[in-house]
Each structure stands twice: as C-alpha cells, then as structure tokens.
Write a protein that holds these residues in place. Structure first.
Motif, mmCIF file in Angstrom:
data_model
loop_
_atom_site.group_PDB
_atom_site.id
_atom_site.type_symbol
_atom_site.label_atom_id
_atom_site.label_comp_id
_atom_site.label_asym_id
_atom_site.label_seq_id
_atom_site.Cartn_x
_atom_site.Cartn_y
_atom_site.Cartn_z
ATOM 1 N N ALA A 146 3.018 -1.185 -27.873
ATOM 2 C CA ALA A 146 4.405 -0.982 -28.445
ATOM 3 C C ALA A 146 4.509 -2.113 -29.081
ATOM 4 C CB ALA A 146 5.203 -0.664 -27.277
ATOM 5 N N PRO A 147 5.747 -2.190 -30.066
ATOM 6 C CA PRO A 147 5.933 -3.365 -30.731
ATOM 7 C C PRO A 147 7.085 -4.306 -30.007
ATOM 8 C CG PRO A 147 7.341 -1.598 -31.707
ATOM 9 C CD PRO A 147 6.458 -1.004 -30.568
ATOM 10 N N TYR A 148 7.342 -3.707 -28.843
ATOM 11 C CA TYR A 148 8.222 -4.630 -28.035
ATOM 12 C C TYR A 148 7.794 -4.358 -26.579
ATOM 13 C CZ TYR A 148 10.577 -0.360 -29.717
ATOM 14 O OH TYR A 148 10.930 0.964 -30.128
ATOM 15 N N ASP A 149 8.483 -5.180 -25.856
ATOM 16 C CA ASP A 149 8.024 -5.090 -24.506
ATOM 17 C C ASP A 149 8.666 -3.834 -23.697
ATOM 18 O OD1 ASP A 149 6.447 -6.257 -22.273
ATOM 19 O OD2 ASP A 149 8.223 -7.432 -21.568
ATOM 20 N N VAL A 150 7.385 -3.000 -23.276
ATOM 21 C CA VAL A 150 7.943 -1.736 -22.405
ATOM 22 C C VAL A 150 7.034 -1.576 -21.417
ATOM 23 C CG1 VAL A 150 9.104 -0.490 -24.501
ATOM 24 C CG2 VAL A 150 6.525 -0.261 -24.095
ATOM 25 N N PRO A 151 7.409 -0.954 -20.348
ATOM 26 C CA PRO A 151 6.511 -0.501 -19.129
ATOM 27 C C PRO A 151 5.158 0.015 -19.876
ATOM 28 C CG PRO A 151 8.643 0.193 -18.509
ATOM 29 C CD PRO A 151 8.497 -0.341 -20.009
ATOM 30 N N ASP A 152 3.929 -0.082 -19.577
ATOM 31 C CA ASP A 152 2.716 0.437 -19.916
ATOM 32 C C ASP A 152 2.834 2.001 -19.891
ATOM 33 O OD1 ASP A 152 0.118 0.032 -21.009
ATOM 34 O OD2 ASP A 152 -0.522 0.924 -19.016
ATOM 35 N N GLU A 153 3.126 2.454 -18.484
ATOM 36 C CA GLU A 153 3.082 3.895 -18.153
ATOM 37 C C GLU A 153 4.105 4.502 -19.049
ATOM 38 O OE1 GLU A 153 5.675 1.865 -15.271
ATOM 39 O OE2 GLU A 153 3.805 1.442 -16.228
ATOM 40 N N ALA A 154 5.098 3.948 -19.602
ATOM 41 C CA ALA A 154 6.234 4.893 -20.374
ATOM 42 C C ALA A 154 5.907 4.862 -21.790
ATOM 43 C CB ALA A 154 7.427 4.033 -20.082
ATOM 44 N N PHE A 155 4.651 4.144 -22.158
ATOM 45 C CA PHE A 155 4.482 4.209 -23.734
ATOM 46 C C PHE A 155 3.202 5.086 -23.867
ATOM 47 C CE2 PHE A 155 2.824 2.378 -27.922
ATOM 48 C CZ PHE A 155 4.027 2.600 -28.393
ATOM 49 N N MET A 156 3.326 6.239 -24.182
ATOM 50 C CA MET A 156 2.206 7.306 -24.115
ATOM 51 C C MET A 156 1.926 7.915 -25.665
ATOM 52 S SD MET A 156 3.525 9.101 -20.814
ATOM 53 C CE MET A 156 5.217 8.894 -20.755
ATOM 54 N N ALA A 157 0.719 8.238 -25.718
ATOM 55 C CA ALA A 157 0.323 9.153 -26.684
ATOM 56 C C ALA A 157 -0.381 10.244 -26.434
ATOM 57 C CB ALA A 157 -0.744 8.105 -27.559
ATOM 58 N N VAL A 158 -0.564 11.235 -27.478
ATOM 59 C CA VAL A 158 -1.340 12.318 -27.230
ATOM 60 C C VAL A 158 -2.212 12.899 -28.478
ATOM 61 C CG1 VAL A 158 0.334 14.107 -27.830
ATOM 62 C CG2 VAL A 158 -1.164 14.898 -26.441
ATOM 63 N N GLU A 159 -3.261 13.211 -28.165
ATOM 64 C CA GLU A 159 -4.147 13.510 -29.362
ATOM 65 C C GLU A 159 -3.841 14.941 -29.623
ATOM 66 O OE1 GLU A 159 -8.023 10.645 -29.314
ATOM 67 O OE2 GLU A 159 -8.002 12.281 -28.018
ATOM 68 N N LEU A 160 -3.536 15.497 -30.980
ATOM 69 C CA LEU A 160 -3.727 16.921 -31.196
ATOM 70 C C LEU A 160 -4.771 17.365 -31.824
ATOM 71 C CD1 LEU A 160 -0.131 16.822 -33.080
ATOM 72 C CD2 LEU A 160 -0.397 17.318 -30.791
ATOM 73 N N GLU A 161 -5.717 16.191 -32.183
ATOM 74 C CA GLU A 161 -6.922 16.598 -32.592
ATOM 75 C C GLU A 161 -7.835 15.839 -31.875
ATOM 76 O OE1 GLU A 161 -8.954 15.364 -36.567
ATOM 77 O OE2 GLU A 161 -7.690 17.332 -37.005
ATOM 78 N N LYS A 162 -9.147 16.402 -31.350
ATOM 79 C CA LYS A 162 -9.982 15.563 -30.510
ATOM 80 C C LYS A 162 -10.433 14.384 -31.165
ATOM 81 C CE LYS A 162 -14.581 16.596 -28.369
ATOM 82 N NZ LYS A 162 -14.355 15.189 -27.590
ATOM 83 N N ASP A 163 -10.458 13.274 -30.183
ATOM 84 C CA ASP A 163 -10.753 11.984 -30.627
ATOM 85 C C ASP A 163 -9.899 11.401 -31.943
ATOM 86 O OD1 ASP A 163 -12.548 12.462 -28.586
ATOM 87 O OD2 ASP A 163 -14.242 13.306 -30.376
ATOM 88 N N ALA A 164 -8.908 11.912 -31.803
ATOM 89 C CA ALA A 164 -7.976 11.326 -33.250
ATOM 90 C C ALA A 164 -7.545 10.010 -33.202
ATOM 91 C CB ALA A 164 -6.631 12.332 -33.196
ATOM 92 N N LEU A 165 -7.481 9.290 -31.834
ATOM 93 C CA LEU A 165 -7.175 8.225 -31.775
ATOM 94 C C LEU A 165 -8.237 7.300 -31.367
ATOM 95 C CD1 LEU A 165 -3.672 8.753 -29.832
ATOM 96 C CD2 LEU A 165 -3.962 7.901 -31.969
ATOM 97 N N ASP A 166 -9.310 7.597 -31.638
ATOM 98 C CA ASP A 166 -10.634 6.741 -31.088
ATOM 99 C C ASP A 166 -10.543 5.250 -31.819
ATOM 100 O OD1 ASP A 166 -11.295 8.475 -29.487
ATOM 101 O OD2 ASP A 166 -13.609 8.846 -30.284
ATOM 102 N N ASN A 167 -10.359 5.250 -33.048
ATOM 103 C CA ASN A 167 -10.049 4.087 -33.836
ATOM 104 C C ASN A 167 -9.122 3.537 -34.246
ATOM 105 O OD1 ASN A 167 -13.190 4.032 -34.035
ATOM 106 N ND2 ASN A 167 -12.968 5.894 -35.574
#
Length: 180
Positions: A146-167
C-alpha cells in the motif's frame, strides 16, 4: 434475512447519482474508521479518468437503491513497470439493509463483470474477515504494498486470471481522487 426480498444488481446510471451519494453518506454515518467523505469520493471518482461506468454498481430493493459499489482503475508501480489493476472502493449498504448479503452480491457481480471486461486483478483495503470469502488474500503475498501505512491483513488482492499478479510486486498508486 427476508427471503422475499428481491435484490436487483445493475450498473449505475446518471439518474442514480444523487440518490447513490445519499446512500453512500448514510452507509458510513456510524462507521468509526471513516472520515465521512465517501460520498464526495464517489462523485470525484465518477469525474476522473479512473472511472469505469460498467463497474459503478447499485443494488435495488423494491425499486429503491440501497447499496453501491465501485471498481476504478488503479496501478501497481514497480520501477518503470506499471501493472493495471482495479480498486474496489467504496462499498456502501444502507444501515437497515446491512448483513443481508447485498454487499456480497454487488461485489460478486463486480468481480464477474471486471473479469468479462478483461481486468485481471482487484485490490481492496477492507475488513480481513469479510473479503477473503471472495478470494482476496493479503497483497503482501505478491509483494504488493500500500502507498501508506495500513495493516497488512487489511490490504488485499484477488486474481481474476490465474497468476495475474505473479510479476506485479510493487506499490499501489491510488488516483488523486483518493487523497484530495
């Protein structure tokens, strides 16, 4: 839950704007983690170049708008690389209609629509007990910060396509609408 409740999820139209903003304002009125400016954020995001009309979503019960959710364009920056993604924010449900699955329906609709439109991932800053049911995991698992200080567990992502976030390791850059 009222099983006769007929919930319609659809794209927001221009005619909904004022009503939606009232819903957003009322949804956050008693939220202690809120600065109570979510309705202004929604209005600003609609005018910005991050706006995706198809992903500004309302929930109706008996022809009355009771919820709103918005996915807007977002970027993960890693050096010179930019990875496009989406921000899910804010999600609003009128107090009398919360905890009845309306938020979930809007989010699922939005995730499906995002995928259909070719978007590959979504980022959310939100409740770590709520969002994992939609497949969200801590963004740190992909090295996304995150660009600012937030609790790690509250800042989340989901892939809509397999391995989309790998890089996609890097820092999320929110549009100016979020910080004004």
């Amino acid at each position: 839950m009222n099983h006769y409740m007929n919930i319609i999820i659809r794209q927001e139209t221009r005619n909904d704007y004022k009503i939606t903003e009232t819903v957003v304002e009322r949804a956050f009125k008693n939220e202690k983690h809120s600065d109570h400016s979510e309705q202004f954020l929604v209005a600003k995001l609609r005018k910005g170049d991050v706006f995706i009309p198809e992903l500004s979503i309302v929930a109706e019960v008996d022809k009355k708008i009771v919820g709103h959710a918005m996915f807007t364009k977002l970027c993960i920056k890693n050096g010179d690389e930019n990875y496009p993604t989406l921000a899910l924010a804010p999600v609003s449900v009128l107090p009398g209609f919360q905890n009845q699955g309306i938020g979930s329906k809007m989010i699922l609709y939005g995730l499906n629509r995002s995928k259909e439109m070719g978007f590959k991932s979504v980022i959310v800053l939100g409740h770590e007990k709520y969002y994992p049911r939609f497949g969200f995991k801590p963004a740190s698992e992909w090295g996304i910060k995150a660009p600012y200080d937030v609790p790690d567990e509250a800042f989340m992502a989901v892939e809509l396509e397999k391995d989309a976030l790998d890089n996609a390791a890097g820092t999320v850059i929110y549009g100016k609408e979020f910080s004004e």
